[in-house]
Design a protein around this motif. Structure first.
Motif, PDB file in Angstrom:
ATOM      1  N   ALA A  79      -4.318  34.168  24.397  1.00  0.00           N
ATOM      2  CA  ALA A  79      -4.523  35.597  24.138  1.00  0.00           C
ATOM      3  C   ALA A  79      -5.659  35.841  23.160  1.00  0.00           C
ATOM      4  O   ALA A  79      -6.237  36.939  23.137  1.00  0.00           O
ATOM      5  CB  ALA A  79      -3.233  36.216  23.602  1.00  0.00           C
ATOM      6  N   TYR A  80      -6.003  34.835  22.348  1.00  0.00           N
ATOM      7  CA  TYR A  80      -7.131  34.995  21.419  1.00  0.00           C
ATOM      8  C   TYR A  80      -8.433  35.132  22.188  1.00  0.00           C
ATOM      9  O   TYR A  80      -9.223  36.058  21.943  1.00  0.00           O
ATOM     10  CB  TYR A  80      -7.194  33.803  20.468  1.00  0.00           C
TER      11      TYR A  80
ATOM     12  N   ALA B 269       0.049  40.913  24.651  1.00  0.00           N
ATOM     13  CA  ALA B 269      -0.180  40.616  23.237  1.00  0.00           C
ATOM     14  C   ALA B 269      -1.649  40.490  22.858  1.00  0.00           C
ATOM     15  O   ALA B 269      -1.974  40.449  21.659  1.00  0.00           O
ATOM     16  CB  ALA B 269       0.538  39.326  22.863  1.00  0.00           C
ATOM     17  N   CYS B 270      -2.561  40.444  23.827  1.00  0.00           N
ATOM     18  CA  CYS B 270      -3.944  40.085  23.485  1.00  0.00           C
ATOM     19  C   CYS B 270      -4.608  41.108  22.572  1.00  0.00           C
ATOM     20  O   CYS B 270      -5.461  40.748  21.740  1.00  0.00           O
ATOM     21  CB  CYS B 270      -4.768  39.850  24.754  1.00  0.00           C
ATOM     22  N   GLY B 271      -4.238  42.380  22.660  1.00  0.00           N
ATOM     23  CA  GLY B 271      -4.816  43.379  21.778  1.00  0.00           C
ATOM     24  C   GLY B 271      -4.387  43.180  20.337  1.00  0.00           C
ATOM     25  O   GLY B 271      -5.186  43.292  19.404  1.00  0.00           O
ATOM     26  N   ARG B 272      -3.105  42.875  20.142  1.00  0.00           N
ATOM     27  CA  ARG B 272      -2.611  42.640  18.787  1.00  0.00           C
ATOM     28  C   ARG B 272      -3.167  41.339  18.212  1.00  0.00           C
ATOM     29  O   ARG B 272      -3.440  41.265  16.999  1.00  0.00           O
ATOM     30  CB  ARG B 272      -1.081  42.628  18.782  1.00  0.00           C
TER      31      ARG B 272
ATOM     32  N   ALA C 240      -6.098  40.128  18.909  1.00  0.00           N
ATOM     33  CA  ALA C 240      -7.481  40.464  18.531  1.00  0.00           C
ATOM     34  C   ALA C 240      -7.500  41.227  17.211  1.00  0.00           C
ATOM     35  O   ALA C 240      -8.342  40.959  16.337  1.00  0.00           O
ATOM     36  CB  ALA C 240      -8.139  41.286  19.632  1.00  0.00           C
ATOM     37  N   LEU C 241      -6.580  42.181  17.045  1.00  0.00           N
ATOM     38  CA  LEU C 241      -6.516  42.959  15.810  1.00  0.00           C
ATOM     39  C   LEU C 241      -6.177  42.072  14.622  1.00  0.00           C
ATOM     40  O   LEU C 241      -6.807  42.159  13.558  1.00  0.00           O
ATOM     41  CB  LEU C 241      -5.482  44.075  15.955  1.00  0.00           C
TER      42      LEU C 241
ATOM     43  N   ALA D 181     -10.339  49.091  12.347  1.00  0.00           N
ATOM     44  CA  ALA D 181      -9.837  50.437  12.060  1.00  0.00           C
ATOM     45  C   ALA D 181      -9.510  51.184  13.348  1.00  0.00           C
ATOM     46  O   ALA D 181      -8.471  51.858  13.446  1.00  0.00           O
ATOM     47  CB  ALA D 181     -10.860  51.210  11.235  1.00  0.00           C
ATOM     48  N   VAL D 182     -10.375  51.064  14.360  1.00  0.00           N
ATOM     49  CA  VAL D 182     -10.138  51.750  15.637  1.00  0.00           C
ATOM     50  C   VAL D 182      -8.907  51.187  16.326  1.00  0.00           C
ATOM     51  O   VAL D 182      -8.041  51.942  16.819  1.00  0.00           O
ATOM     52  CB  VAL D 182     -11.380  51.633  16.540  1.00  0.00           C
ATOM     53  N   LEU D 183      -8.781  49.870  16.388  1.00  0.00           N
ATOM     54  CA  LEU D 183      -7.632  49.265  17.059  1.00  0.00           C
ATOM     55  C   LEU D 183      -6.330  49.585  16.342  1.00  0.00           C
ATOM     56  O   LEU D 183      -5.297  49.832  16.978  1.00  0.00           O
ATOM     57  CB  LEU D 183      -7.819  47.756  17.159  1.00  0.00           C
ATOM     58  N   LEU D 184      -6.370  49.591  15.022  1.00  0.00           N
ATOM     59  CA  LEU D 184      -5.162  49.911  14.264  1.00  0.00           C
ATOM     60  C   LEU D 184      -4.749  51.356  14.503  1.00  0.00           C
ATOM     61  O   LEU D 184      -3.554  51.658  14.674  1.00  0.00           O
ATOM     62  CB  LEU D 184      -5.415  49.658  12.779  1.00  0.00           C
ATOM     63  N   ALA D 185      -5.722  52.259  14.543  1.00  0.00           N
ATOM     64  CA  ALA D 185      -5.417  53.673  14.779  1.00  0.00           C
ATOM     65  C   ALA D 185      -4.937  53.935  16.193  1.00  0.00           C
ATOM     66  O   ALA D 185      -4.234  54.922  16.444  1.00  0.00           O
ATOM     67  CB  ALA D 185      -6.654  54.522  14.479  1.00  0.00           C
TER      68      ALA D 185
END
Length: 489
Positions: A384-385, A428-431, A433-434, A470-474
């Motif tokens: 996922a990384y 899970a790949c988005g998390r 990456a974040l 910041a964008v991914l967290l929001a």
């Protein structure tokens, strides 16, 4: 760190001056920075945002600045004041240094010196155009250290690869190796010169991974073996690998067809490297146990350095941006433990590309012509990384409001090429990456603790990565929904 750029000029009193500035990453493969020959614009370039000074060759530091400023015509010294009085001290100093550079270069470089060119070798008549290859030029000085390195690499190519280079050109790219393009009568090749302390066994394993992908039909660069059949030549203290020069260009903002091609190639790579799988590795365990307190300590250390430089007026233009973004990152650290706790424990661990990013993808039009720079396959890491990194790459997330659509295009193509990938890895790949972004201070840490090869690029990369975090967290909930839909489709 102060690096002499090699320029020496003599004034009317016989004083020899050198031009010095902090290394913007030991550029041009020799640890030097070259001034632009175009004046006066280059003087602004050399001083704006950097601590750049003129000093006597026999001396050091600031006394030379004062002496150079004193040598200016009075009109030059006073013309920098704004209407109603002098500008602030810092601004006035940079304006005077700029004027100093202009004055001295006009006065002391009237007799032109030969421009620095790619290292040429007389035993081959071959010459090819240089317009498509970035390389340093200067009407002021020859980069002797870079020429020496290029000549030594040319000797390796001749003696160990039976190549006869007519030119060896340093390339301003890459952070982990010093890179060159060598031109021979028969072909052009790409040369990686590994830095001292490099894990050459790991690099050989990475080359094996690249070759394995190429043999499986995935576009990659063929490596050239030396006379002993080795992928890395260590016959000198400049270890190198030599590769076929691949056509194409890097697309930092990929079009939909390019996104699909990138996703499909990564799917094929992961499918090829899927066996044998690994349940976990020490690298994964360490990553999952991210040291949040250590990150906070490092951020505070960097902020303290920045604060000291701002206080004593030695900060560059990056300082304010670094200060702002480090404070933002510190405020985000509390999110890391919860994000880690929510990650599934059964994410796939296997050999991955390790640096699957737009800078390592070459396109000819919308066709992917080469996947470059595989990293060592050991230890295995999270599938996922690789996927999350390219799907939510900073250049994509920060340059277009349609970044979720771009991620979806890439991931759909990935799944088509690797249909056996578990849905949990897609979700899970988005998390992942974040988390990778939140847990890394790459770029800003180098700026203040250990400058990289191309530090200005790293500075911008840090700013882009922080913006992306910041964008991914929001948009975490919306990204989770998107990936859940893609995992079902």
């Amino acid at each position: 760190m102060r690096v002499d750029v090699g320029l020496q000029v003599r004034d009317g009193a016989g004083t020899v001056w050198k031009v010095s500035q902090p290394s913007r990453s030991a550029r041009w493969a020799a640890g030097v920075d070259l001034p632009d020959p175009l004046m006066p614009s280059s003087t602004t370039k050399m001083t704006e945002g950097h601590r750049a000074w003129l000093y006597p060759a026999a001396g050091e530091g600031r006394p030379g600045v004062a002496a150079a400023e004193a040598a200016l015509p009075s009109s030059s010294r006073t013309s920098t004041a704004g209407a109603g009085g002098h500008p602030p001290d810092a601004a006035r100093r940079w304006q005077r240094i700029t004027a100093t550079y202009e004055h001295l270069f006009r006065e002391f470089t009237a007799a032109p010196t030969p421009p620095h060119r790619p290292m040429s070798f007389p035993f081959s008549p071959h010459t090819s155009k240089e317009s498509d290859v970035p390389h340093p030029t200067s009407d002021l000085t020859a980069c002797s250290a870079a020429d020496e390195r290029a000549a030594r690499i040319a000797a390796v190519l001749t003696g160990r690869y039976r190549l006869r280079p007519s030119q060896v050109v340093p390339l301003p790219l890459g952070q982990g190796t010093i890179n060159f393009r060598a031109e021979t009568p028969a072909r052009h090749v790409f040369v990686k010169n590994y830095l001292p302390g490099a894990d050459l066994d790991g690099e050989r394993a990475a080359i094996t991974s690249s070759t394995r992908a190429l043999r499986a039909g995935i576009p990659a660069a063929p490596v050239l073996l030396n006379d002993d059949g080795d992928s890395i030549d260590t016959s000198t203290d400049l270890p190198v690998s030599v590769w076929k020069w691949m056509p194409g260009h890097v697309a930092m903002s990929m079009s939909p067809p390019q996104l699909a091609a990138a996703g499909a190639a990564l799917g094929r790579i992961h499918h090829l490297f899927a066996h044998p799988p690994a349940s976990t590795t020490s690298a994964v365990d360490t990553w999952r146990a991210m040291d949040v307190n250590g990150l906070a300590v490092t951020i505070d250390q960097l902020l303290a350095i920045i604060g000291e430089r701002l206080d004593d007026d030695t900060a560059d233009n990056f300082a304010r941006q670094a200060q702002r973004t480090l404070r933002e990152r510190r405020d985000m650290l509390h999110c890391i433990p919860e994000l880690l706790a929510d990650l599934p424990g059964d994410l796939t661990v296997q050999a991955v590309h390790g640096d699957y990013a737009p800078v390592n993808l070459m396109f000819t039009g919308d066709t992917l012509s080469a996947v470059l720079d595989f990293r060592p396959p050991d230890p295995p890491f999270l599938l996922a990384y690789d996927l999350g990194r390219i799907a939510f790459y900073p250049n994509t997330v920060t340059t277009s409001a349609a970044w979720p659509d771009a991620a979806a295009t890439l991931i759909r193509a990935y799944r088509q090429a690797n249909p056996s990938v578990p849905a949990v890895d897609i979700r899970a790949c988005g998390r992942v990456a974040l988390l990778q972004l939140l847990g890394s201070l790459y770029g800003v840490r180098q700026h203040y603790l250990k400058p990289g090869l191309f530090q200005q690029d790293l500075d911008q990369f840090w700013l882009s990565r922080q913006h992306t975090a910041a964008v991914l967290l929001a948009n975490l909930a919306a990204t989770d929904r998107l990936l859940a839909d893609l995992a079902r489709s």
